[in-house]
Enzyme design. Structure first.
Site, PDB file in Angstrom:
ATOM      1  N   GLY A   1      -4.891   8.709 -13.035  1.00  0.00           N
ATOM      2  CA  GLY A   1      -5.184   7.333 -12.648  1.00  0.00           C
ATOM      3  C   GLY A   1      -4.859   6.294 -13.693  1.00  0.00           C
ATOM      4  O   GLY A   1      -5.104   5.112 -13.471  1.00  0.00           O
TER       5      GLY A   1
ATOM      6  N   PRO B   1      -2.733  12.833 -15.695  1.00  0.00           N
ATOM      7  CA  PRO B   1      -1.978  11.645 -15.320  1.00  0.00           C
ATOM      8  C   PRO B   1      -0.646  12.009 -14.654  1.00  0.00           C
ATOM      9  O   PRO B   1      -0.027  13.024 -14.993  1.00  0.00           O
ATOM     10  CB  PRO B   1      -1.718  10.949 -16.655  1.00  0.00           C
ATOM     11  CG  PRO B   1      -1.749  12.044 -17.673  1.00  0.00           C
ATOM     12  CD  PRO B   1      -2.697  13.086 -17.149  1.00  0.00           C
TER      13      PRO B   1
ATOM     14  N   ARG C   1       1.432   8.998 -12.836  1.00  0.00           N
ATOM     15  CA  ARG C   1       2.153   7.723 -12.959  1.00  0.00           C
ATOM     16  C   ARG C   1       2.481   7.355 -14.411  1.00  0.00           C
ATOM     17  O   ARG C   1       3.609   6.996 -14.728  1.00  0.00           O
ATOM     18  CB  ARG C   1       1.270   6.623 -12.350  1.00  0.00           C
ATOM     19  CG  ARG C   1       1.925   5.284 -12.222  1.00  0.00           C
ATOM     20  CD  ARG C   1       0.934   4.216 -11.747  1.00  0.00           C
ATOM     21  NE  ARG C   1       0.193   4.601 -10.569  1.00  0.00           N
ATOM     22  CZ  ARG C   1       0.654   4.532  -9.320  1.00  0.00           C
ATOM     23  NH1 ARG C   1       1.864   4.076  -9.095  1.00  0.00           N
ATOM     24  NH2 ARG C   1      -0.097   4.909  -8.301  1.00  0.00           N
TER      25      ARG C   1
ATOM     26  N   ARG D   1       7.247   2.330  -1.485  1.00  0.00           N
ATOM     27  CA  ARG D   1       6.010   1.737  -2.042  1.00  0.00           C
ATOM     28  C   ARG D   1       5.798   0.268  -1.667  1.00  0.00           C
ATOM     29  O   ARG D   1       4.693  -0.118  -1.312  1.00  0.00           O
ATOM     30  CB  ARG D   1       5.966   1.929  -3.556  1.00  0.00           C
ATOM     31  CG  ARG D   1       5.950   3.415  -3.966  1.00  0.00           C
ATOM     32  CD  ARG D   1       5.680   3.616  -5.443  1.00  0.00           C
ATOM     33  NE  ARG D   1       4.297   3.367  -5.756  1.00  0.00           N
ATOM     34  CZ  ARG D   1       3.855   2.301  -6.403  1.00  0.00           C
ATOM     35  NH1 ARG D   1       4.701   1.390  -6.842  1.00  0.00           N
ATOM     36  NH2 ARG D   1       2.568   2.139  -6.626  1.00  0.00           N
TER      37      ARG D   1
ATOM     38  N   TYR E   1       2.465  -0.135   0.373  1.00  0.00           N
ATOM     39  CA  TYR E   1       1.317  -0.695  -0.349  1.00  0.00           C
ATOM     40  C   TYR E   1       1.508  -2.151  -0.756  1.00  0.00           C
ATOM     41  O   TYR E   1       0.635  -2.712  -1.421  1.00  0.00           O
ATOM     42  CB  TYR E   1       1.071   0.067  -1.665  1.00  0.00           C
ATOM     43  CG  TYR E   1       1.120   1.565  -1.604  1.00  0.00           C
ATOM     44  CD1 TYR E   1       0.164   2.292  -0.894  1.00  0.00           C
ATOM     45  CD2 TYR E   1       2.105   2.276  -2.293  1.00  0.00           C
ATOM     46  CE1 TYR E   1       0.194   3.676  -0.879  1.00  0.00           C
ATOM     47  CE2 TYR E   1       2.134   3.659  -2.281  1.00  0.00           C
ATOM     48  CZ  TYR E   1       1.178   4.351  -1.565  1.00  0.00           C
ATOM     49  OH  TYR E   1       1.212   5.718  -1.566  1.00  0.00           O
TER      50      TYR E   1
ATOM     51  N   CYS F   1      17.568  -0.088   9.886  1.00  0.00           N
ATOM     52  CA  CYS F   1      17.234  -0.819  11.112  1.00  0.00           C
ATOM     53  C   CYS F   1      15.726  -0.770  11.279  1.00  0.00           C
ATOM     54  O   CYS F   1      15.201   0.030  12.075  1.00  0.00           O
ATOM     55  CB  CYS F   1      17.951  -0.201  12.307  1.00  0.00           C
ATOM     56  SG  CYS F   1      19.703  -0.477  12.210  1.00  0.00           S
ATOM     57  N   GLU F   2      15.047  -1.585  10.506  1.00  0.00           N
ATOM     58  CA  GLU F   2      13.585  -1.572  10.452  1.00  0.00           C
ATOM     59  C   GLU F   2      13.182  -2.885   9.792  1.00  0.00           C
ATOM     60  O   GLU F   2      13.532  -3.111   8.628  1.00  0.00           O
ATOM     61  CB  GLU F   2      13.161  -0.361   9.598  1.00  0.00           C
ATOM     62  CG  GLU F   2      11.704  -0.206   9.339  1.00  0.00           C
ATOM     63  CD  GLU F   2      10.968   0.467  10.493  1.00  0.00           C
ATOM     64  OE1 GLU F   2      11.542   1.341  11.165  1.00  0.00           O
ATOM     65  OE2 GLU F   2       9.804   0.073  10.720  1.00  0.00           O
TER      66      GLU F   2
ATOM     67  N   TYR G   1       6.145   8.424  -7.784  1.00  0.00           N
ATOM     68  CA  TYR G   1       5.867   8.269  -6.350  1.00  0.00           C
ATOM     69  C   TYR G   1       6.964   7.498  -5.614  1.00  0.00           C
ATOM     70  O   TYR G   1       6.683   6.768  -4.669  1.00  0.00           O
ATOM     71  CB  TYR G   1       4.504   7.589  -6.138  1.00  0.00           C
ATOM     72  CG  TYR G   1       3.383   8.304  -6.824  1.00  0.00           C
ATOM     73  CD1 TYR G   1       2.970   9.563  -6.395  1.00  0.00           C
ATOM     74  CD2 TYR G   1       2.737   7.744  -7.926  1.00  0.00           C
ATOM     75  CE1 TYR G   1       1.945  10.239  -7.045  1.00  0.00           C
ATOM     76  CE2 TYR G   1       1.709   8.420  -8.575  1.00  0.00           C
ATOM     77  CZ  TYR G   1       1.321   9.662  -8.128  1.00  0.00           C
ATOM     78  OH  TYR G   1       0.311  10.335  -8.766  1.00  0.00           O
TER      79      TYR G   1
HETATM   80  N1  LLP Z   1      -5.062  13.999  -9.823  1.00  0.00           N
HETATM   81  C1  LLP Z   1      -5.239  13.964  -8.503  1.00  0.00           C
HETATM   82  C2  LLP Z   1      -6.193  14.878  -7.886  1.00  0.00           C
HETATM   83  C3  LLP Z   1      -4.525  13.045  -7.718  1.00  0.00           C
HETATM   84  O1  LLP Z   1      -4.709  13.002  -6.415  1.00  0.00           O
HETATM   85  C4  LLP Z   1      -3.594  12.184  -8.351  1.00  0.00           C
HETATM   86  C5  LLP Z   1      -2.809  11.238  -7.558  1.00  0.00           C
HETATM   87  C6  LLP Z   1      -3.429  12.269  -9.737  1.00  0.00           C
HETATM   88  C7  LLP Z   1      -4.192  13.191 -10.455  1.00  0.00           C
HETATM   89  C8  LLP Z   1      -2.467  11.420 -10.490  1.00  0.00           C
HETATM   90  O2  LLP Z   1      -2.780  10.074 -10.428  1.00  0.00           O
HETATM   91  P1  LLP Z   1      -1.943   9.019 -11.290  1.00  0.00           P
HETATM   92  O3  LLP Z   1      -2.193   9.336 -12.741  1.00  0.00           O
HETATM   93  O4  LLP Z   1      -0.513   9.198 -10.953  1.00  0.00           O
HETATM   94  O5  LLP Z   1      -2.463   7.693 -10.907  1.00  0.00           O
HETATM   95  N2  LLP Z   1       1.600   7.300  -3.741  1.00  0.00           N
HETATM   96  C9  LLP Z   1       0.722   6.407  -4.486  1.00  0.00           C
HETATM   97  C10 LLP Z   1      -0.102   7.159  -5.503  1.00  0.00           C
HETATM   98  C11 LLP Z   1      -0.906   8.272  -4.901  1.00  0.00           C
HETATM   99  C12 LLP Z   1      -1.657   9.072  -5.942  1.00  0.00           C
HETATM  100  C13 LLP Z   1      -2.116  10.356  -5.384  1.00  0.00           C
HETATM  101  N3  LLP Z   1      -2.904  11.133  -6.300  1.00  0.00           N
HETATM  102  C14 LLP Z   1       1.574   5.334  -5.137  1.00  0.00           C
HETATM  103  O6  LLP Z   1       2.773   5.324  -4.932  1.00  0.00           O
HETATM  104  O7  LLP Z   1       1.047   4.476  -5.830  1.00  0.00           O
END
Ligand code: LLP
Length: 437
Positions: A228, A271, A273, A315, A319, A348-349, A384
């Site tokens: 996160g 992490p 992202r 994305r 979002y 086409c969207e 992502y």
């Molecule tokens: N751990 C778990 C259990 C997760 O579900 C996730 C992300 C992470 C770690 C990693 O989170 P990060 O560090 O990347 O924030 N598609 C969305 C993001 C979905 C995240 C899903 N889970 C986007 O494009 O922003």
């Protein structure tokens, strides 16, 4: 070490010469990933958390290409996998089962048997999954706790609180323990992950809550605080994460917690992202520039159509995510005055627009005059984006190239073809009289 992981400042976004040569050599649309940037991000997180008993897992759902996984392995990262195929991709990249952790919301008995046989630790996200793990012969597990509150960049990336499907709700931990005891399963780890794009205040609160829960698990050897970590996509709006302050707070709490428990409790983080977002760009070319007029005769919008779309980065459409975008003329030349442009894809969207807000409203950006043939560079594409790509409109998938540490470039995934688009169908359904294309 910089505290600000900003996608706009990345080398692959800023270097005109590099970008022109990549499009000349590999054509577009093209994903480009920077190996050095991925390594630098890994080191930033490692150095930020000086706790002695730490493992950082890369949440490989963010970008699961082999070339990326191999860098993670080399940097000493472990893996957070969200499907059995991600587990297998990590094994293929050279990770050992011990280094892989599986967190999925649903699975079959067959998947759990595979995980138990390989001795991959399963992070159970419901009491039904603890049951299933027991049936599969599991003897230890982690459990994902929904701590009752969440925090993410938007509602779709928020993964805690009563409106989130994720994890075992914190008021049901006794039932979870009873389910595990019934099968003789030891709960050796607890996990919480409250959202993608979580600020420092929420991180620290959830850390404290999770450690409180941890006190109730006698077999515990690991606390996993999830992923996160946010990155800066938009310098005007996004708050950078004070990563050293974050790491110091986690370290201090874990040292105190280990002392209290009378043994070393491992800290795990996962992490996604933060490790890859700024390391990727999407390159495309302007194919049309056109404008509309409002009913009252005033100017409508200036659209630039590029040879990519939400099939290659969903994305913004999903979002309202902001990705920095710039255009580079094939040669240095003078251009007309800046104008407001809406950057749109070739599908086409109607929702296939990159410059939109979360409600889908067009958000034009001021840019120097754009002409057909200009190269579009989109930043923040490491996380992502490739992972969420599709073949919508039967468009071919882009190739991916990696800029290696020595500056050379290497194709790490080839461009898609019509055969790829039709492959699974063609294997089972073919008309012998169909014309050859
Ligand atoms: N751990 C778990 C259990 C997760 O579900 C996730 C992300 C992470 C770690 C990693 O989170 P990060 O560090 O990347 O924030 N598609 C969305 C993001 C979905 C995240 C899903 N889970 C986007 O494009 O922003």
């Amino acid at each position: 070490m910089t505290d600000v992981n900003s996608v706009e400042d990345s080398r692959v976004y800023q270097d005109d010469h590099l970008i022109r040569s990549l499009v000349a050599q590999y054509h577009s649309p093209l994903y480009v990933f920077d190996a050095a940037a991925i390594r630098a991000n890994c080191r930033t997180v490692k150095q930020a958390v000086p706790y002695a008993h730490l493992h950082i897992r890369y949440a490989c759902k963010a970008l699961s290409l082999q070339a990326v996984l191999k860098i993670m392995l080399d940097e000493g990262m472990w893996i957070d996998a969200s499907s059995i195929n991600e587990v297998h991709r990590a094994l293929i990249a050279g990770f050992t089962p011990e280094q892989i952790y599986y967190t999925g919301e649903g699975a079959t008995l067959g998947v759990y048997r595979d995980l138990v046989e390989r001795d991959v630790l399963v992070n159970c996200t419901s009491i039904d999954q603890i049951d299933l793990l027991g049936q599969a012969g599991g003897t230890r597990c982690s459990i994902r706790i929904n701590p009752g509150e969440g925090h993410g960049a938007n509602t779709q990336t928020n993964t805690g609180g009563p409106s989130s499907k994720h994890g075992i709700y914190f008021d049901q931990l006794d039932a979870a323990k009873a389910a595990a005891a019934q099968y003789g399963i030891r709960i050796t780890a607890i996990h919480s992950h409250i959202g993608s794009g979580t600020d420092l205040g929420h991180w620290l609160r959830i850390k404290d809550k999770t450690l409180d829960f941890a006190r109730g698990f006698p077999d515990l050897d690991t606390v996993n605080l999830g992923g996160g970590l946010p990155v800066v996509y938009n310098k005007t709006n996004d708050q950078p994460m004070p990563i050293r302050e974050w790491g110091a707070a986690l370290t201090q709490s874990m040292q105190e917690f280990s002392a209290e428990m009378g043994r070393d409790i491992e800290l795990q983080l996962e992490p996604g992202r933060f490790l890859v977002a700024n390391a990727g760009v999407l390159l495309a070319e302007a194919q049309a520039v056109k404008s509309t007029t409002n009913a009252d005769g005033s100017d409508g919008f200036n659209f630039v159509i590029v040879n990519t779309g939400l099939n290659h980065n969903i994305r913004p459409a999903l979002y309202g995510s902001y990705h920095p975008i710039r255009f580079i003329a094939p040669k240095d030349e003078n251009r007309g005055a800046p104008r407001d442009y809406v950057i749109a894809g070739y599908l086409c969207e109607s929702g296939d627009v990159f410059t939109v807000d979360a409600a889908g409203n067009l958000r034009p950006r001021v840019m120097d005059e754009i002409r057909v043939g200009d190269i579009m560079v989109m930043a923040g594409v490491g996380a992502y984006v490739h992972a969420l790509k599709s073949e919508y409109n039967s468009m071919n998938l882009p190739a991916s190239v990696m800029i290696m540490e020595d500056g050379t470039t290497r194709m790490i995934e080839r461009r898609g073809t019509l055969e790829d688009v039709m492959r699974r169908e063609a294997e089972v359904y073919q008309d012998e009289n169909a014309p050859k294309i």
